[in-house]
Write an enzyme that holds these catalytic residues in place. Sequence first.
Site: not given
Length: 560
Positions: A39, A265, A275
Amino acid sequence: MTVSDTAVLEAGRDFIRDIIQADLDAKRHTKIVTRFPPEPNGYLHIGHAKSICLNFGVAEEFGGRCNLRFDDTNPTREEQEYIDSIKRDVHWLGFDWGEHLYHASDYFEQLYAWAEHLIRTGKAYVDDQSPEEMRATRGTLTEAGTNSPYRERSVEESLDLFRRMRAGEFPNGARVLRAKIDMASGNINLRDPVLYRILHASHPRTGTAWSIYPSYDFAHGQSDAIEGITHSICTLEFEDHRPLYEWFLDNLPVPSRPHQYEFARLNLTYTLLSKRVLTELVRGGHVNGWDDPRMPTLAGVRRRGVPPAALRDFVKRIGVAKANSVVDAGMLEHAIRENLNKTAQRRMAVLRPLKVTIENYPEGKSEELEAVNHPDDPAAGTRRIRFGRELYVERDDFMENPPKKFFRLSPGAEVRLRYAYFITCREVIKDNAGEVIELRCTYDPATRGGNAPDGRKVKATLHWVAASDAMSAELRLYNPLFTRPDPNAGNFAADINPNSLEILTEAKLEPSLSEAKLGEPVQFERQGYFSLDPDSTAERPVFNRTVGLRDTWAKVSAGG
């Protein structure tokens, strides 16, 4: 079993690569196509490096390709700055998408057509509930949701309203398009998820052409299908989204059938990769921008001087696992140090200078000595360094009243100066406040090169810089940004390390460092690995400490 032990085992049994090999052997696919779909609403971080290396890596290994696709479905959070930084980071890591650069916005028309298809087949409807009402009726992990009063709206009415939503007739939040799946599903993602929301915002690529934008869940799988992705590899938090991913593929006339696979992850001690947290660190002024060398962003580690090969090696070492775990940040530091040890040339730099005057060295005289550029690489050659009557040594290398096992400079002690001579401290000069400002020493001319003809030994070798041509520089010493191995993401400010950055403004460097270039690592002997910072000028060079010669994290853990 420790996390590092597990990582070693996982690296040898990469389940993603096993799946791909099995698919090729069974001829389910003839060419592997993966994708990296960021993104563009922030800078990439070390966690993304794992995904980049995996997606681009397996494509390369199996003779396929990896697409770079920007998931640009939320124009209120996307900026060209982020798009440019993502491209730069992927290239820096050593990967290239070639002509296969795509955007979710490339498929907006097709996605819209498929949304209408779901309405016409009775599998989607326009809902007039407010966001608050939808949250209230969604249910919980233990209680089923409640059907919307608009769930049985006719196909004709939903189509009409959806087209008017696209035309911009309604304000933000007035209506959404939802899939009609199962409000009683045990998987909350299947409780009539939102496919489109009204958003009157200009998009970086499509401008004001659209007043509605697709959700990530709706755009993602269909974009994969359009691009012919064979293996849609993502992190574990999307595991519960996979049934929805497959529901869309089952209920739409998509051109291909990708499959989603999830892997663990990357989580690091003393590090937050959220983020939201990274954005707040920047906006709150806790760091000096996205590329602050204390940040775990790829821009930050690049500016700090971390070589991309070290990051790739680190990702390879931790492996690809199915279960989440936390990796010791010392493993990353070790990978960086190991890489830099092989590539970085050696130089001498005095971080906190203390003046030394060699009283029996002739005034006005100087000489050149030979120093090796890399002790393990003869091909790196040698350089000439100047020696004279006045020098700088490290302030920490002197103690006036040393403990028993302190073998460096002290009154009456003899030490070796690297590449030069043995010297002995004879006198300590102090200022009016009692601070040591100079050492008066003598040298033994017979020990040139660092060895005594009579065979006597010294227990310490010190680095130094000649005062006559020393170069002044600013050094920035970076330490962990957080004081705890598991910083609290909900109150991260409380865990910020007040000593995460130390700036030394009076460092003295050997003059050859005036030729240092951005991106070229250097080891300051006995101090660590450093890299020239973009803030540097010809008059005022600035070097960042990339990593010390020893484990930073062990000292943090011990409270030292």
